[in-house]
Design an enzyme around this catalytic site. Sequence first.
Site, PDB file in Angstrom:
ATOM      1  N   CYS A  22      -7.540   3.363  -4.606  1.00 50.76           N
ATOM      2  CA  CYS A  22      -8.196   4.568  -5.118  1.00 50.76           C
ATOM      3  C   CYS A  22      -7.929   4.742  -6.609  1.00 50.76           C
ATOM      4  O   CYS A  22      -8.237   5.786  -7.175  1.00 50.76           O
ATOM      5  CB  CYS A  22      -7.748   5.803  -4.337  1.00 50.76           C
ATOM      6  SG  CYS A  22      -5.966   6.028  -4.254  1.00 50.76           S
TER       7      CYS A  22
ATOM      8  N   PHE B 158       1.290   0.879   3.980  1.00 55.73           N
ATOM      9  CA  PHE B 158       0.819   2.232   3.681  1.00 55.73           C
ATOM     10  C   PHE B 158      -0.197   2.632   4.758  1.00 55.73           C
ATOM     11  O   PHE B 158      -1.284   3.134   4.475  1.00 55.73           O
ATOM     12  CB  PHE B 158       0.189   2.321   2.292  1.00 55.73           C
ATOM     13  CG  PHE B 158       1.022   1.747   1.180  1.00 55.73           C
ATOM     14  CD1 PHE B 158       1.988   2.519   0.536  1.00 55.73           C
ATOM     15  CD2 PHE B 158       0.858   0.430   0.783  1.00 55.73           C
ATOM     16  CE1 PHE B 158       2.758   1.980  -0.489  1.00 55.73           C
ATOM     17  CE2 PHE B 158       1.623  -0.125  -0.231  1.00 55.73           C
ATOM     18  CZ  PHE B 158       2.575   0.661  -0.876  1.00 55.73           C
TER      19      PHE B 158
END
Length: 272
Positions: free
Chosen positions: A229, A138
């Site tokens: 997150c 990512f």
Amino acid sequence: MTVAQELVALLERAAGRISLPRVRALHLPPVAGAASKNGEFCALELDDGAFGLSYVLLEDALALLAASPERQGLGGLEALGVARWFADESGVKRTIGFAAVNALTRTLFERAQYEPGTSTDSIGLLDPQPGERIGDLFCGLGNFSLPLAARGAQVIGIEGSRPLVERARANALANGLTAQFEVANLIEPNLAPLAPFDKLLLDPPREGAIEVAKSLPEDWPRRIVYVSCDAATLARDAGVLVNLKGFRLAAAGVVNMFPHTSHVESIAVFDR
């Protein structure tokens, strides 16, 4: 006194001793990126070169910022005055104020020649060594890949978005660094063609990296640094890594980057 008021008070004390810069510009991601990780932050630039970020994916903050008259008149304003918006205003002005607080903090760090320790950030925790094969999953624009490559690691950044991969390659070229970037579906991952990796850095969206965790073999990697997150998906994926894949949770921490919201940044280190 609120956290915002405390931060502004500290900046005002600094302004009593030194001159603080003015605002140069506010930089926004494309509004089309508001539904993805590609549009998470705006950046306020000061005339001394410092930047400060503020999160823009809460509700319709990005669209409001793009249409805001405040955005047009920011250039030339005293950064401290804009920072006060974080404590005194709401909505778009508060978002810009938070970016100004962060930018002025960067200014003060630079003037004090203060460099935070690197042993406990994501790169330091991964402890990259020259020649190690490190996968940055990512990877986006290569924000982690490039510092890893600068330390001599053999870095392969993997990202599902082809435009981001192209920009990551351009970033590596612009910085004179050697790093490989590949497009791959990390929702249904097949890392075998690029494997093996000594270490992995995972920085997934809020959905986490559950399929990546499930796909890892027994013989690699020996360390994972997972930047998250969403603490809930990190906890879920940690369960797979520890209970099914033989990893040990070596360290973990939380950074409250967005006070008075439910959003926190987490980081965890897994070894085996």
